[in-house]
Design an enzyme around this catalytic site. Structure first.
Site, PDB file in Angstrom:
ATOM      1  N   GLN A 124      61.161   8.209  19.376  1.00 16.65           N
ATOM      2  CA  GLN A 124      60.412   6.671  20.500  1.00 16.65           C
ATOM      3  C   GLN A 124      60.515   5.322  19.780  1.00 16.65           C
ATOM      4  O   GLN A 124      59.148   5.786  18.956  1.00 16.65           O
ATOM      5  CB  GLN A 124      59.011   6.610  21.768  1.00 16.65           C
ATOM      6  CG  GLN A 124      59.154   5.935  21.857  1.00 16.65           C
ATOM      7  CD  GLN A 124      57.566   5.593  22.327  1.00 16.65           C
ATOM      8  OE1 GLN A 124      56.543   6.651  21.967  1.00 16.65           O
ATOM      9  NE2 GLN A 124      57.783   6.244  23.937  1.00 16.65           N
ATOM     10  N   SER A 127      57.880   0.199  20.246  1.00 15.43           N
ATOM     11  CA  SER A 127      57.276  -0.690  19.897  1.00 15.43           C
ATOM     12  C   SER A 127      57.584  -1.182  18.304  1.00 15.43           C
ATOM     13  O   SER A 127      58.884  -1.016  17.618  1.00 15.43           O
ATOM     14  CB  SER A 127      55.201   0.308  18.595  1.00 15.43           C
ATOM     15  OG  SER A 127      55.353   1.114  20.075  1.00 15.43           O
ATOM     16  N   SER A 159      57.077   7.509  16.423  1.00 15.09           N
ATOM     17  CA  SER A 159      56.322   8.805  15.446  1.00 15.09           C
ATOM     18  C   SER A 159      56.879  10.066  14.534  1.00 15.09           C
ATOM     19  O   SER A 159      58.180  10.039  15.894  1.00 15.09           O
ATOM     20  CB  SER A 159      55.235  10.057  16.212  1.00 15.09           C
ATOM     21  OG  SER A 159      54.206   8.685  17.373  1.00 15.09           O
ATOM     22  N   GLU A 238      54.846   9.605  29.600  1.00 14.72           N
ATOM     23  CA  GLU A 238      53.938   9.791  28.906  1.00 14.72           C
ATOM     24  C   GLU A 238      52.002   9.928  28.678  1.00 14.72           C
ATOM     25  O   GLU A 238      51.511  10.428  27.882  1.00 14.72           O
ATOM     26  CB  GLU A 238      54.121   7.997  28.261  1.00 14.72           C
ATOM     27  CG  GLU A 238      53.352   7.956  26.555  1.00 14.72           C
ATOM     28  CD  GLU A 238      54.021   7.456  25.121  1.00 14.72           C
ATOM     29  OE1 GLU A 238      54.650   5.963  26.312  1.00 14.72           O
ATOM     30  OE2 GLU A 238      54.181   7.478  24.268  1.00 14.72           O
ATOM     31  N   ASN A 345      44.097   1.806  25.918  1.00 13.83           N
ATOM     32  CA  ASN A 345      42.837   2.114  27.172  1.00 13.83           C
ATOM     33  C   ASN A 345      42.486   0.323  27.539  1.00 13.83           C
ATOM     34  O   ASN A 345      42.262   0.405  28.968  1.00 13.83           O
ATOM     35  CB  ASN A 345      41.905   2.846  26.384  1.00 13.83           C
ATOM     36  CG  ASN A 345      42.128   4.486  27.288  1.00 13.83           C
ATOM     37  OD1 ASN A 345      43.040   4.599  26.734  1.00 13.83           O
ATOM     38  ND2 ASN A 345      41.322   5.104  26.412  1.00 13.83           N
ATOM     39  N   GLU A 346      42.858  -0.066  27.012  1.00 10.32           N
ATOM     40  CA  GLU A 346      42.503  -1.886  27.342  1.00 10.32           C
ATOM     41  C   GLU A 346      43.803  -1.942  28.521  1.00 10.32           C
ATOM     42  O   GLU A 346      43.265  -2.800  29.389  1.00 10.32           O
ATOM     43  CB  GLU A 346      42.995  -2.786  26.208  1.00 10.32           C
ATOM     44  CG  GLU A 346      40.995  -2.976  25.795  1.00 10.32           C
ATOM     45  CD  GLU A 346      41.206  -2.030  24.363  1.00 10.32           C
ATOM     46  OE1 GLU A 346      42.606  -0.865  24.722  1.00 10.32           O
ATOM     47  OE2 GLU A 346      40.149  -1.732  23.794  1.00 10.32           O
TER      48      GLU A 346
HETATM   49  C1  LIG Z   1      49.290   7.966  17.163  1.00  8.86           C
HETATM   50  C2  LIG Z   1      50.220   6.561  17.577  1.00  8.86           C
HETATM   51  C3  LIG Z   1      51.845   7.100  17.280  1.00  8.86           C
HETATM   52  C4  LIG Z   1      52.780   6.501  18.328  1.00  8.86           C
HETATM   53  N1  LIG Z   1      53.625   6.535  18.460  1.00  8.86           N
HETATM   54  C5  LIG Z   1      54.583   5.613  19.279  1.00  8.86           C
HETATM   55  C6  LIG Z   1      55.767   5.867  18.549  1.00  8.86           C
HETATM   56  O1  LIG Z   1      56.362   7.027  18.902  1.00  8.86           O
HETATM   57  N2  LIG Z   1      56.870   4.847  19.804  1.00  8.86           N
HETATM   58  C7  LIG Z   1      56.393   3.478  19.327  1.00  8.86           C
HETATM   59  O2  LIG Z   1      57.324   2.520  20.292  1.00  8.86           O
HETATM   60  N3  LIG Z   1      55.556   3.233  19.388  1.00  8.86           N
HETATM   61  C8  LIG Z   1      54.057   4.110  18.913  1.00  8.86           C
HETATM   62  N4  LIG Z   1      53.048   3.763  18.822  1.00  8.86           N
HETATM   63  C9  LIG Z   1      53.090   2.236  18.912  1.00  8.86           C
HETATM   64  C10 LIG Z   1      51.902   2.046  20.393  1.00  8.86           C
HETATM   65  O3  LIG Z   1      52.829   2.560  21.292  1.00  8.86           O
HETATM   66  C11 LIG Z   1      51.029   1.434  19.989  1.00  8.86           C
HETATM   67  O4  LIG Z   1      49.939   0.550  19.560  1.00  8.86           O
HETATM   68  C12 LIG Z   1      50.894   0.366  21.603  1.00  8.86           C
HETATM   69  O5  LIG Z   1      51.716   0.279  22.365  1.00  8.86           O
HETATM   70  C13 LIG Z   1      49.606  -1.013  20.879  1.00  8.86           C
HETATM   71  O6  LIG Z   1      50.107  -1.645  20.905  1.00  8.86           O
HETATM   72  P1  LIG Z   1      50.350  -2.593  19.314  1.00  8.86           P
HETATM   73  O7  LIG Z   1      49.812  -1.767  18.004  1.00  8.86           O
HETATM   74  O8  LIG Z   1      51.431  -3.244  18.874  1.00  8.86           O
HETATM   75  O9  LIG Z   1      48.736  -3.908  20.184  1.00  8.86           O
HETATM   76  P2  LIG Z   1      48.600  -4.626  20.439  1.00  8.86           P
HETATM   77  O10 LIG Z   1      49.342  -4.885  21.391  1.00  8.86           O
HETATM   78  O11 LIG Z   1      49.161  -6.140  18.916  1.00  8.86           O
HETATM   79  O12 LIG Z   1      47.148  -5.049  21.075  1.00  8.86           O
HETATM   80  C14 LIG Z   1      46.317  -5.606  20.163  1.00  8.86           C
HETATM   81  C15 LIG Z   1      44.366  -5.303  20.771  1.00  8.86           C
HETATM   82  O13 LIG Z   1      45.040  -5.924  21.994  1.00  8.86           O
HETATM   83  C16 LIG Z   1      44.296  -5.069  22.814  1.00  8.86           C
HETATM   84  N5  LIG Z   1      45.311  -6.553  24.416  1.00  8.86           N
HETATM   85  C17 LIG Z   1      46.692  -6.679  24.023  1.00  8.86           C
HETATM   86  N6  LIG Z   1      46.279  -6.617  24.765  1.00  8.86           N
HETATM   87  C18 LIG Z   1      46.214  -6.772  26.255  1.00  8.86           C
HETATM   88  C19 LIG Z   1      45.731  -7.610  27.035  1.00  8.86           C
HETATM   89  N7  LIG Z   1      46.370  -7.537  27.985  1.00  8.86           N
HETATM   90  N8  LIG Z   1      44.229  -7.292  27.362  1.00  8.86           N
HETATM   91  C20 LIG Z   1      43.065  -6.454  27.325  1.00  8.86           C
HETATM   92  N9  LIG Z   1      43.560  -6.173  26.215  1.00  8.86           N
HETATM   93  C21 LIG Z   1      44.721  -6.362  25.746  1.00  8.86           C
HETATM   94  C22 LIG Z   1      44.956  -4.117  23.236  1.00  8.86           C
HETATM   95  O14 LIG Z   1      44.339  -3.204  23.974  1.00  8.86           O
HETATM   96  C23 LIG Z   1      44.161  -3.650  21.330  1.00  8.86           C
HETATM   97  O15 LIG Z   1      43.211  -3.396  21.832  1.00  8.86           O
HETATM   98  C24 LIG Z   1      52.042   4.741  18.464  1.00  8.86           C
HETATM   99  C25 LIG Z   1      51.207   3.833  17.943  1.00  8.86           C
HETATM  100  C26 LIG Z   1      49.326   5.497  17.652  1.00  8.86           C
HETATM  101  C27 LIG Z   1      47.891   4.727  17.334  1.00  8.86           C
END
Ligand SMILES: Cc1cc2nc3c(=O)[nH]c(=O)nc-3n(C[C@H](O)[C@H](O)[C@H](O)COP(=O)(O)OP(=O)(O)OC[C@H]3O[C@@H](n4cnc5c(N)ncnc54)[C@H](O)[C@@H]3O)c2cc1C
Length: 361
Positions: A124, A127, A159, A238, A345-346
């Site tokens: 996928q 991100s 992933s 998902e 989860n947020e």
């Molecule tokens: C084990 C694992 C597997 C993954 N596999 C894939 C994959 O296969 N393909 C893929 O595309 N992605 C993948 N991801 C990425 C994952 O989808 C992102 O990490 C996730 O969507 C969060 O985005 P970010 O890391 O950019 O955090 P950010 O969006 O930068 O968020 C940082 C923090 O701020 C909080 N936050 C942000 N906006 C808000 C809001 N509006 N209100 C409240 N809180 C907020 C978030 O909850 C988080 O705690 C994977 C991640 C993990 C950990």
């Protein structure tokens, strides 16, 4: 709610249980290594040979047209047998429901059977470094050329992309925030794949770098500009049922209760609570697929990810340092990611507050 299974459902459970008892491999190496990835593909090809790889799919694509209840039964037996996590899970559980809903017959015929047999493994690619929770902010672009599109940009946290063969992802085809996204399918051979090591040193993820990668028109999923709508169909798969079916948590909870059998009463109470919660999630899910409960996928996602964390934290408390030598430790490290992946989860709590409870933004 009727909690009894029909004779046909019970017969299906018995068939699956017997087959798994005879075929489940002993512990495979991590799928985030080349060796483990190949071993998992072989296991999934064996499952496919018994038509147990994608039981809920139509027969023409390798399934058995099993009902959602039978699929849940299959999952319970799968996890109870100690079978390994699926290397094809992002393809089978995320892309495939989307392909069934939006793919052309030619796309379905080309990709589904190979996916079911683990001949193709899909990653996928959603991100980006600045677009995780706020997915609509993504900046990777696709520009129109004769017969197709050129992809430019950078995806991260993909992933299994370190070893996978194909990817599915969203690219910007115009500047309108939600309506300017298009959903592409692409082989990874023309993409620069940069593996990212995770906590345990294995390459569970990769960054994908697109430098004008050509994708023909027939690999656009749905219409150009429809990517957001199609992606939202994928996210409900998902967060909801398909990625984390209750059988997985029930099997873990039952093993945890066995592990805690001789522990002190406070730890035993925690184990019992986990089993009750896993059972509650199971019943909720059976109710949801029978159409009797108003399930929402965001609530399920918060529930299963927090339950998984609690179960693995308890296993660490029960085992102490000896945990490092057991599969519980791998599970513990992975459970830490549960509140992050599939939408944090947020974000799920925002969705529950606004769309389920109707609270103001
Ligand atoms: C084990 C694992 C597997 C993954 N596999 C894939 C994959 O296969 N393909 C893929 O595309 N992605 C993948 N991801 C990425 C994952 O989808 C992102 O990490 C996730 O969507 C969060 O985005 P970010 O890391 O950019 O955090 P950010 O969006 O930068 O968020 C940082 C923090 O701020 C909080 N936050 C942000 N906006 C808000 C809001 N509006 N209100 C409240 N809180 C907020 C978030 O909850 C988080 O705690 C994977 C991640 C993990 C950990």
């Amino acid at each position: 709610m009727d909690l009894d299974f029909t004779p046909a459902e019970q017969a299906f459970r018995a068939e699956v249980r017997d087959w798994l008892a005879d075929h489940v491999p002993s512990r495979l190496p991590s799928m985030d290594t080349r060796e483990g990835f190949e071993a998992h593909r072989e296991w999934e090809a064996l499952l496919a040979g018994a038509r147990l790889s994608v039981v809920s799919w139509p027969e023409e694509h390798g399934g058995r047209a099993a009902s959602p209840i039978e699929w849940l039964i299959f999952e319970e037996e799968y996890w109870a047998s100690g079978a390994p996590a699926r290397v094809s899970q992002n393809g089978i559980f995320l892309l495939a429901p989307t392909l069934f809903a939006f793919g052309t017959p030619a796309q379905q015929a080309r990709f589904l059977g190979r996916m079911a047999r683990a001949e193709d493994v899909w990653a996928q690619a959603w991100s980006e470094p600045e677009a995780g929770s706020d997915l609509a902010a993504l900046t990777s672009r696709a520009s129109r050329v004769d017969g197709g599109w050129l992809l430019h940009g950078r995806k991260t946290w993909s992933s299994r992309a370190a070893f996978a063969s194909h990817g599915f992802g969203l690219f910007r085809t115009s500047d309108t925030r939600h309506h300017g996204l298009t959903y592409f399918l692409f082989p990874l051979e023309d993409v620069t794949v940069r593996p990212i090591a995770q906590l345990d040193g294995t390459h569970g993820f990769a960054e994908l770098l697109f430098d004008g990668v050509f994708v023909p028109d027939d690999l656009v999923l749905g219409e150009p500009g429809q990517g957001w709508k199609i992606a939202m169909a994928t996210t409900s798969s998902e967060r909801g049922l398909t990625l984390r079916s209750p059988g997985r948590f029930l099997a873990t909870a039952e093993r945890l209760v066995a592990l805690a059998r001789d522990a002190d009463p406070a730890l035993r109470d925690r184990a019992a609570r986990c089993l009750i919660d896993a059972e509650a999630y199971r019943l909720h899910t059976f109710g949801a697929v029978r159409g009797e409960l108003g399930a929402t996928t965001s609530m399920g996602k918060v529930f299963w990810s927090e339950l998984d964390l609690r179960m693995h934290a308890l296993a660490m408390d029960l085992l102490g340092p000896a945990a490092a030598e057991t599969p519980w430790f791998d599970g513990y490290l992975f459970s830490l990611a549960g509140p992050i992946y599939a939408g944090t989860n947020e974000i799920q709590r925002n969705i529950i507050a606004e769309r389920v409870l109707g609270l103001p933004r």
